[in-house]
Design a protein around this motif. Structure first.
Motif, short mmCIF file in Angstrom:
data_model
loop_
_atom_site.label_atom_id
_atom_site.label_comp_id
_atom_site.label_asym_id
_atom_site.label_seq_id
_atom_site.Cartn_x
_atom_site.Cartn_y
_atom_site.Cartn_z
N ASP A 1 -11.94 51.08 39.32
CA ASP A 1 -11.70 49.92 38.45
C ASP A 1 -10.52 50.10 37.51
N ASP A 2 -10.27 51.33 37.07
CA ASP A 2 -9.17 51.54 36.14
C ASP A 2 -7.81 51.55 36.84
N ILE A 3 -7.78 51.77 38.14
CA ILE A 3 -6.53 51.81 38.89
C ILE A 3 -6.17 50.43 39.46
N GLN A 4 -7.15 49.61 39.73
CA GLN A 4 -6.90 48.31 40.35
C GLN A 4 -5.88 47.45 39.59
N PRO A 5 -5.95 47.35 38.26
CA PRO A 5 -4.95 46.53 37.56
C PRO A 5 -3.52 47.03 37.76
N LEU A 6 -3.35 48.34 37.84
CA LEU A 6 -2.02 48.90 38.07
C LEU A 6 -1.51 48.55 39.47
N ALA B 1 -2.29 54.42 46.03
CA ALA B 1 -2.96 55.03 44.87
C ALA B 1 -3.42 56.43 45.23
N PHE B 2 -3.25 57.33 44.29
CA PHE B 2 -3.71 58.70 44.43
C PHE B 2 -4.47 59.09 43.17
N LYS B 3 -4.97 60.30 43.14
CA LYS B 3 -5.81 60.73 42.02
C LYS B 3 -5.10 60.62 40.67
N LYS B 4 -3.82 61.02 40.60
CA LYS B 4 -3.12 61.06 39.32
C LYS B 4 -1.88 60.18 39.25
N HIS B 5 -1.59 59.44 40.33
CA HIS B 5 -0.35 58.65 40.33
C HIS B 5 -0.40 57.52 41.37
N ILE B 6 0.56 56.62 41.24
CA ILE B 6 0.85 55.64 42.29
C ILE B 6 2.11 56.13 42.98
N TYR C 1 -0.24 57.97 36.21
CA TYR C 1 -1.05 57.01 35.44
C TYR C 1 -0.89 57.20 33.95
N SER C 2 -0.42 58.35 33.53
CA SER C 2 -0.27 58.64 32.10
C SER C 2 0.95 57.96 31.47
N LYS C 3 1.81 57.33 32.28
CA LYS C 3 2.99 56.63 31.77
C LYS C 3 2.95 55.17 32.20
N PRO C 4 3.58 54.29 31.43
CA PRO C 4 3.65 52.90 31.85
C PRO C 4 4.44 52.77 33.17
N LEU C 5 4.01 51.86 34.01
CA LEU C 5 4.71 51.64 35.27
C LEU C 5 6.09 51.03 35.01
N PRO C 6 7.14 51.55 35.62
CA PRO C 6 8.49 50.98 35.46
C PRO C 6 8.68 49.81 36.44
N LEU C 7 8.05 48.70 36.13
CA LEU C 7 8.02 47.58 37.07
C LEU C 7 9.41 47.02 37.38
N GLU C 8 10.29 47.00 36.40
CA GLU C 8 11.65 46.52 36.66
C GLU C 8 12.37 47.44 37.64
N LEU C 9 12.19 48.72 37.50
CA LEU C 9 12.80 49.67 38.42
C LEU C 9 12.19 49.54 39.81
N ILE C 10 10.89 49.38 39.89
CA ILE C 10 10.23 49.17 41.18
C ILE C 10 10.80 47.93 41.86
N ALA C 11 11.00 46.86 41.08
CA ALA C 11 11.58 45.63 41.63
C ALA C 11 12.99 45.87 42.15
N GLU C 12 13.79 46.60 41.39
CA GLU C 12 15.17 46.88 41.80
C GLU C 12 15.21 47.71 43.08
N HIS D 1 -2.39 45.94 41.16
CA HIS D 1 -2.06 44.51 41.13
C HIS D 1 -0.69 44.29 40.50
N GLN D 2 -0.35 45.07 39.48
CA GLN D 2 0.97 44.94 38.85
C GLN D 2 2.08 45.28 39.85
N VAL D 3 1.90 46.36 40.60
CA VAL D 3 2.90 46.74 41.60
C VAL D 3 2.98 45.65 42.67
N ARG D 4 1.84 45.19 43.13
CA ARG D 4 1.81 44.15 44.17
C ARG D 4 2.50 42.88 43.68
N ASP D 5 2.17 42.44 42.48
CA ASP D 5 2.78 41.22 41.94
C ASP D 5 4.30 41.38 41.80
N THR D 6 4.74 42.56 41.40
CA THR D 6 6.18 42.84 41.27
C THR D 6 6.86 42.74 42.64
#
Length: 136
Positions: free
Chosen positions: A36-41, A78-83, A113-124, A43-48
């Motif tokens: 449950d704690d990983i699903q929102p992240l 998704a993995f234990k400690k990262h996407i 998971y310990s850092k905010p996802l760089p969604l703009e970079l992922i998009a680029e 979704h953010q990657v997917r939406d991006t």
């Protein structure tokens, strides 16, 4: 060795993430399988990726959410400690100077998971893979 109570498979790592040999055939199902704690992240990657790759098809390839248009464009998982993001080796070379704070390999980058996802970079990265035909 660790043995999954659900499917009986044995793994080297304790509580290793796996799919119990069930075929996950959609990104929705893949995300639903995660904690449950990983699903929102995820979704953010997917939406991006959806926003920057509107013509790409969503599918599961190599047991990972994948964006495809005549070729695999990019994968994530998704993995234990990262996407993990899998744009391929050419993208990793192109964006190397912007990925220095992350663990990388020839064709992948790990976003902990310990850092905010760089969604703009992922998009680029996704756009670059699509526009340059440097597909994974």
């Amino acid at each position: 060795m660790w043995k999954c109570d659900k499917c009986g498979r044995e793994f080297k790592n304790l509580n290793q993430n796996h799919f119990c040999d069930e075929v996950v055939n959609s990104i929705d199902a893949y995300i639903a399988e995660q904690s449950d704690d990983i699903q929102p992240l995820l979704h953010q990657v997917r939406d991006t990726l959806r926003a920057v790759l509107p013509d790409a098809q969503e599918r599961i390839s190599w047991r990972m959410p994948t964006y495809w248009r005549k070729h695999n464009i990019i994968h994530f998982a998704a993995f234990k400690k990262h996407i993990g993001l899998y744009p391929g080796d050419k993208a990793m070379e192109h964006f190397a100077d912007r990925l220095t704070e992350y663990k990388t390999s020839k064709g992948a980058v790990q976003f902990p998971y310990s850092k905010p996802l760089p969604l703009e970079l992922i998009a680029e990265i996704a756009q670059w893979c699509y526009q340059t035909n440097n597909h994974h």
